[in-house]
Design a protein around this motif. Structure first.
Motif, short mmCIF file in Angstrom:
data_model
loop_
_atom_site.label_atom_id
_atom_site.label_comp_id
_atom_site.label_asym_id
_atom_site.label_seq_id
_atom_site.Cartn_x
_atom_site.Cartn_y
_atom_site.Cartn_z
N CYS A 5 0.92 -0.96 0.12
CA CYS A 5 -0.19 -0.10 -0.25
C CYS A 5 0.57 1.60 -0.40
O CYS A 5 1.85 1.41 0.63
N ARG A 7 1.16 4.16 2.07
CA ARG A 7 0.51 4.65 3.53
C ARG A 7 0.40 5.87 3.96
O ARG A 7 -0.51 6.31 4.22
N SER A 8 1.23 6.43 3.05
CA SER A 8 0.59 8.44 2.94
C SER A 8 1.85 8.37 1.73
O SER A 8 2.47 7.81 1.45
N GLU A 11 5.36 7.06 1.30
CA GLU A 11 5.10 6.47 1.88
C GLU A 11 4.85 5.12 1.62
O GLU A 11 3.37 5.11 1.82
N THR A 12 5.24 4.28 1.88
CA THR A 12 4.89 2.71 1.22
C THR A 12 4.72 1.60 2.43
O THR A 12 6.22 1.18 3.08
N VAL A 15 0.17 -4.28 4.15
CA VAL A 15 -0.79 -3.56 5.30
C VAL A 15 -1.48 -4.97 4.96
O VAL A 15 -1.81 -6.03 4.16
N GLU A 52 -4.47 6.81 2.03
CA GLU A 52 -3.88 6.70 2.64
C GLU A 52 -4.61 4.65 3.26
O GLU A 52 -5.32 4.22 3.28
N ASP A 53 -2.75 4.43 2.78
CA ASP A 53 -2.95 2.67 2.64
C ASP A 53 -4.28 2.27 2.03
O ASP A 53 -4.60 1.30 1.89
#
Length: 249
Positions: A5, A7-8, A11-12, A15, A52-53
């Motif tokens: 994913c 994440r933001s 950022e990966t 999950v 997000e995610d």
């Protein structure tokens, strides 16, 4: 299940998510091969805003795991290719031949945009009968996965350009999608295809896929597309795109 994913922004990571469920017209697919698109990189970099995610990825082939009650063309165990663009085919835009704009701007691009993508143990496909295609027995997953975005995007560009039989077309840049646009122009019956590219290896591939002329834009402008066509401009009307809501070819 595990999913890779965004994440933001920037950022990966992996999950843990619930396995998706199929609605009446949907399928759940277990991916066997997938590709990373430059768009995935742009997405993580913030090109479409904060997410997000959200599961990344929109290029995959796989095996049908489960089907909705209304699905007619597929059953569990089928090997399938899933289009990167998966519109709601009942939307006005899709019915009018603009599936990428389904219900909203870029609404047909759902994976890793408005819903979870394909980089997971399982992923969800809406309107499965129209958004998937069977992979023929003689075609490997490794080959079929290129149909899901690179080939279909290039071919779609050639279709939407309304290239007349015998016409002249210039394709700027001969990366994977550009090469497929060059091949698509050839299949559409273009008389002269001009590929604009400076990388020698890509120039060779452009000729392999059907380019009649290759122009290196870093060299003399005398052989730029306008010069090669003696300055001629196309005269005629744009072809209306095909409006069928049928499955991928």
């Amino acid at each position: 299940m595990q999913a890779y994913c965004m994440r933001s922004i920037g950022e990966t990571g992996f999950v843990e998510k619930d396995r998706p469920k199929a609605g009446p017209n949907d399928d759940i697919v277990r991916p066997t091969k997938a590709l990373v698109c430059t768009s995935d990189v742009h997405t993580v970099g913030g090109a479409i805003g904060e997410r997000e995610d959200i599961t990344l990825g929109h290029e995959a082939v796989g095996v049908v795991e489960s089907v909705g009650d209304g699905v007619e063309a597929f059953e569990p165990g089928d090997r399938v290719a899933v289009g990167a663009i998966t519109p709601d085919w009942g939307s006005l835009a899709a019915q009018d031949g603009h599936p990428s704009q389904s219900n909203e701007a870029l609404g047909g691009w759902k994976f890793a945009n408005v819903k979870d993508g394909v980089f997971a143990e399982y992923f969800h496909v809406n309107d499965a009968d129209a958004n998937m295609a069977h992979i023929p027995p003689g075609v490997s997953d490794e080959a079929a996965v290129y149909v899901t975005d690179m080939m279909s995007t290039g071919f779609s560009a050639a279709e939407r350009a309304g290239i007349p039989i015998g016409g002249t077309v210039a394709v700027f840049a001969q990366g994977p999608v550009g090469l497929m646009a060059t091949k698509g122009a050839s299949l559409r019956g273009a008389g002269t295809i001009i590929a604009v590219e400076s990388v020698p290896e890509r120039q060779e591939l452009a000729e392999f896929y059907g380019a009649d002329e290759v122009v290196d834009f870093t060299e003399s402008t005398a052989r730029m597309p306008r010069g090669l066509t003696s300055g001629r401009k196309r005269v005629g009307t744009r072809h209306k795109p095909h409006t069928s809501a049928g499955p991928l070819p």
